[in-house]
Design a protein around this motif. Structure first.
Motif, PDB file in Angstrom:
ATOM      1  N   ASP A 124       0.852  -1.176   0.000  1.00  0.00           N
ATOM      2  CA  ASP A 124       0.000   0.000   0.000  1.00  0.00           C
ATOM      3  C   ASP A 124       0.898   1.240   0.000  1.00  0.00           C
ATOM      4  O   ASP A 124       1.574   1.513   0.988  1.00  0.00           O
ATOM      5  N   PHE A 125       0.911   1.937  -1.111  1.00  0.00           N
ATOM      6  CA  PHE A 125       1.748   3.127  -1.263  1.00  0.00           C
ATOM      7  C   PHE A 125       1.018   4.412  -0.887  1.00  0.00           C
ATOM      8  O   PHE A 125       1.563   5.490  -1.038  1.00  0.00           O
ATOM      9  N   SER A 126      -0.217   4.313  -0.406  1.00  0.00           N
ATOM     10  CA  SER A 126      -1.032   5.517  -0.224  1.00  0.00           C
ATOM     11  C   SER A 126      -0.396   6.515   0.748  1.00  0.00           C
ATOM     12  O   SER A 126      -0.435   7.718   0.489  1.00  0.00           O
ATOM     13  N   GLY A 127       0.181   6.058   1.834  1.00  0.00           N
ATOM     14  CA  GLY A 127       0.815   6.969   2.788  1.00  0.00           C
ATOM     15  C   GLY A 127       2.005   7.682   2.176  1.00  0.00           C
ATOM     16  O   GLY A 127       2.176   8.894   2.339  1.00  0.00           O
ATOM     17  N   ILE A 128       2.816   6.937   1.457  1.00  0.00           N
ATOM     18  CA  ILE A 128       3.983   7.520   0.788  1.00  0.00           C
ATOM     19  C   ILE A 128       3.519   8.484  -0.302  1.00  0.00           C
ATOM     20  O   ILE A 128       4.054   9.580  -0.434  1.00  0.00           O
ATOM     21  N   GLN A 129       2.496   8.067  -1.058  1.00  0.00           N
ATOM     22  CA  GLN A 129       1.980   8.912  -2.130  1.00  0.00           C
ATOM     23  C   GLN A 129       1.420  10.220  -1.570  1.00  0.00           C
ATOM     24  O   GLN A 129       1.634  11.287  -2.139  1.00  0.00           O
ATOM     25  N   ASP A 130       0.727  10.151  -0.443  1.00  0.00           N
ATOM     26  CA  ASP A 130       0.202  11.357   0.193  1.00  0.00           C
ATOM     27  C   ASP A 130       1.329  12.298   0.611  1.00  0.00           C
ATOM     28  O   ASP A 130       1.233  13.517   0.452  1.00  0.00           O
ATOM     29  N   GLU A 131       2.404  11.727   1.143  1.00  0.00           N
ATOM     30  CA  GLU A 131       3.564  12.532   1.565  1.00  0.00           C
ATOM     31  C   GLU A 131       4.220  13.199   0.356  1.00  0.00           C
ATOM     32  O   GLU A 131       4.572  14.380   0.401  1.00  0.00           O
ATOM     33  N   ILE A 132       4.360  12.466  -0.730  1.00  0.00           N
ATOM     34  CA  ILE A 132       4.932  13.025  -1.958  1.00  0.00           C
ATOM     35  C   ILE A 132       4.061  14.171  -2.464  1.00  0.00           C
ATOM     36  O   ILE A 132       4.564  15.228  -2.849  1.00  0.00           O
ATOM     37  N   HIS A 133       2.747  13.979  -2.431  1.00  0.00           N
ATOM     38  CA  HIS A 133       1.816  15.017  -2.900  1.00  0.00           C
ATOM     39  C   HIS A 133       1.925  16.272  -2.030  1.00  0.00           C
ATOM     40  O   HIS A 133       1.959  17.395  -2.549  1.00  0.00           O
ATOM     41  N   GLN A 134       2.007  16.071  -0.714  1.00  0.00           N
ATOM     42  CA  GLN A 134       2.114  17.205   0.206  1.00  0.00           C
ATOM     43  C   GLN A 134       3.412  17.980  -0.040  1.00  0.00           C
ATOM     44  O   GLN A 134       3.409  19.208  -0.101  1.00  0.00           O
ATOM     45  N   GLN A 135       4.517  17.253  -0.192  1.00  0.00           N
ATOM     46  CA  GLN A 135       5.796  17.922  -0.437  1.00  0.00           C
ATOM     47  C   GLN A 135       5.797  18.654  -1.779  1.00  0.00           C
ATOM     48  O   GLN A 135       6.292  19.780  -1.878  1.00  0.00           O
ATOM     49  N   ALA A 136       5.233  18.019  -2.801  1.00  0.00           N
ATOM     50  CA  ALA A 136       5.168  18.663  -4.115  1.00  0.00           C
ATOM     51  C   ALA A 136       4.307  19.917  -4.062  1.00  0.00           C
ATOM     52  O   ALA A 136       4.643  20.937  -4.669  1.00  0.00           O
ATOM     53  N   SER A 137       3.206  19.851  -3.331  1.00  0.00           N
ATOM     54  CA  SER A 137       2.323  21.024  -3.202  1.00  0.00           C
ATOM     55  C   SER A 137       3.058  22.177  -2.537  1.00  0.00           C
ATOM     56  O   SER A 137       2.938  23.327  -2.969  1.00  0.00           O
ATOM     57  N   GLN A 138       3.837  21.868  -1.503  1.00  0.00           N
ATOM     58  CA  GLN A 138       4.604  22.910  -0.811  1.00  0.00           C
ATOM     59  C   GLN A 138       5.674  23.498  -1.728  1.00  0.00           C
ATOM     60  O   GLN A 138       5.865  24.715  -1.772  1.00  0.00           O
ATOM     61  N   GLN A 139       6.357  22.625  -2.462  1.00  0.00           N
ATOM     62  CA  GLN A 139       7.396  23.101  -3.386  1.00  0.00           C
ATOM     63  C   GLN A 139       6.785  23.962  -4.492  1.00  0.00           C
ATOM     64  O   GLN A 139       7.341  24.999  -4.852  1.00  0.00           O
ATOM     65  N   LEU A 140       5.651  23.513  -5.028  1.00  0.00           N
ATOM     66  CA  LEU A 140       5.017  24.284  -6.099  1.00  0.00           C
ATOM     67  C   LEU A 140       4.525  25.623  -5.576  1.00  0.00           C
ATOM     68  O   LEU A 140       4.657  26.643  -6.253  1.00  0.00           O
ATOM     69  N   GLU A 141       3.980  25.635  -4.365  1.00  0.00           N
ATOM     70  CA  GLU A 141       3.504  26.896  -3.785  1.00  0.00           C
ATOM     71  C   GLU A 141       4.653  27.896  -3.673  1.00  0.00           C
ATOM     72  O   GLU A 141       4.517  29.050  -4.067  1.00  0.00           O
ATOM     73  N   LYS A 142       5.794  27.439  -3.184  1.00  0.00           N
ATOM     74  CA  LYS A 142       6.962  28.310  -3.044  1.00  0.00           C
ATOM     75  C   LYS A 142       7.450  28.784  -4.415  1.00  0.00           C
ATOM     76  O   LYS A 142       7.671  29.979  -4.628  1.00  0.00           O
ATOM     77  N   PHE A 143       7.583  27.845  -5.353  1.00  0.00           N
ATOM     78  CA  PHE A 143       8.065  28.179  -6.693  1.00  0.00           C
ATOM     79  C   PHE A 143       7.111  29.141  -7.403  1.00  0.00           C
ATOM     80  O   PHE A 143       7.535  30.131  -7.992  1.00  0.00           O
ATOM     81  N   ALA A 144       5.820  28.839  -7.343  1.00  0.00           N
ATOM     82  CA  ALA A 144       4.818  29.673  -8.021  1.00  0.00           C
ATOM     83  C   ALA A 144       4.770  31.077  -7.421  1.00  0.00           C
ATOM     84  O   ALA A 144       4.585  32.062  -8.145  1.00  0.00           O
ATOM     85  N   THR A 145       4.934  31.176  -6.111  1.00  0.00           N
ATOM     86  CA  THR A 145       4.968  32.483  -5.456  1.00  0.00           C
ATOM     87  C   THR A 145       6.155  33.290  -5.976  1.00  0.00           C
ATOM     88  O   THR A 145       6.025  34.464  -6.319  1.00  0.00           O
ATOM     89  N   GLU A 146       7.317  32.637  -6.074  1.00  0.00           N
ATOM     90  CA  GLU A 146       8.517  33.305  -6.600  1.00  0.00           C
ATOM     91  C   GLU A 146       8.311  33.768  -8.042  1.00  0.00           C
ATOM     92  O   GLU A 146       8.860  34.782  -8.460  1.00  0.00           O
ATOM     93  N   GLN A 147       7.510  33.015  -8.798  1.00  0.00           N
ATOM     94  CA  GLN A 147       7.273  33.332 -10.210  1.00  0.00           C
ATOM     95  C   GLN A 147       6.084  34.263 -10.412  1.00  0.00           C
ATOM     96  O   GLN A 147       5.787  34.654 -11.534  1.00  0.00           O
ATOM     97  N   GLY A 148       5.377  34.585  -9.346  1.00  0.00           N
ATOM     98  CA  GLY A 148       4.244  35.495  -9.452  1.00  0.00           C
ATOM     99  C   GLY A 148       2.988  34.869 -10.033  1.00  0.00           C
ATOM    100  O   GLY A 148       2.164  35.567 -10.622  1.00  0.00           O
ATOM    101  N   VAL A 149       2.832  33.541  -9.881  1.00  0.00           N
ATOM    102  CA  VAL A 149       1.642  32.862 -10.380  1.00  0.00           C
ATOM    103  C   VAL A 149       0.592  32.837  -9.270  1.00  0.00           C
ATOM    104  O   VAL A 149       0.866  32.381  -8.158  1.00  0.00           O
ATOM    105  N   ALA A 150      -0.589  33.327  -9.576  1.00  0.00           N
ATOM    106  CA  ALA A 150      -1.679  33.429  -8.594  1.00  0.00           C
ATOM    107  C   ALA A 150      -2.038  32.057  -8.029  1.00  0.00           C
ATOM    108  O   ALA A 150      -1.947  31.036  -8.717  1.00  0.00           O
ATOM    109  N   ALA A 151      -2.468  32.041  -6.777  1.00  0.00           N
ATOM    110  CA  ALA A 151      -2.785  30.791  -6.078  1.00  0.00           C
ATOM    111  C   ALA A 151      -3.845  29.961  -6.800  1.00  0.00           C
ATOM    112  O   ALA A 151      -3.767  28.735  -6.822  1.00  0.00           O
ATOM    113  N   ASP A 152      -4.828  30.603  -7.413  1.00  0.00           N
ATOM    114  CA  ASP A 152      -5.891  29.858  -8.090  1.00  0.00           C
ATOM    115  C   ASP A 152      -5.471  29.354  -9.471  1.00  0.00           C
ATOM    116  O   ASP A 152      -6.259  28.733 -10.178  1.00  0.00           O
ATOM    117  N   ARG A 153      -4.214  29.583  -9.834  1.00  0.00           N
ATOM    118  CA  ARG A 153      -3.699  29.114 -11.121  1.00  0.00           C
ATOM    119  C   ARG A 153      -2.563  28.113 -10.929  1.00  0.00           C
ATOM    120  O   ARG A 153      -1.768  27.876 -11.835  1.00  0.00           O
TER     121      ARG A 153
END
Length: 146
Positions: A55-84
């Motif tokens: 069952d990879f669901s726990g690991i997959q959830d952790e990967i998704h959470q980390q990717a979301s945090q990384q994308l939020e930081k990157f997108a903020t640096e690039q000036g991409v709105a949160a809803d985009r």
């Protein structure tokens, strides 16, 4: 040259993503276009063919959470709105095409490593995006010294 109104920037959140973002932002600015960003997480079951009795669901959830945090930081640096900002699970080329259709993108900007030989035969996201897109695709050469 086309006047783009909605641009979808696809990133893998590696260091090369900055080059892709620089090009996408420049085109968006020059066209007064709406800029969206997507990062696709491939399910772990794809890597193992779905034949591993785990069952990879726990690991997959952790990967998704980390990717979301990384994308939020990157997108903020690039000036991409949160809803985009979009983090999705699936095959990159399929999910990029689906979001491009959903938002009505007229340009997809994606990085390309310019692989050849065996790496090219194994396929690349940029190639997959190019061959199934219903809009223009810009493949930005990344990871090479100019």
């Amino acid at each position: 040259m086309a006047n783009y109104t909605k641009i979808l920037m696809a990133v893998d959140l590696t260091d090369d993503s900055a080059e892709v973002a620089e090009r996408a932002r420049a085109i968006a600015t020059n066209n007064s276009a709406e800029l969206h960003i997507i990062h696709v997480i491939e399910p772990l079951s794809f890597a193992y063919g779905g034949d591993i009795p785990m069952d990879f669901s726990g690991i997959q959830d952790e990967i998704h959470q980390q990717a979301s945090q990384q994308l939020e930081k990157f997108a903020t640096e690039q000036g991409v709105a949160a809803d985009r900002r979009h983090v999705v699970l699936g095959r990159p080329e399929v999910e990029i095409h689906a979001l491009a259709e959903e938002i009505g993108a007229d340009l997809i900007v994606v990085g390309s490593h310019g692989r050849y030989g065996l790496a090219l035969l194994m396929g690349s996201t940029a190639n997959g995006v190019l061959h199934g897109a219903t809009c223009d695709v810009l493949a930005v050469r990344v990871g090479v010294s100019r």
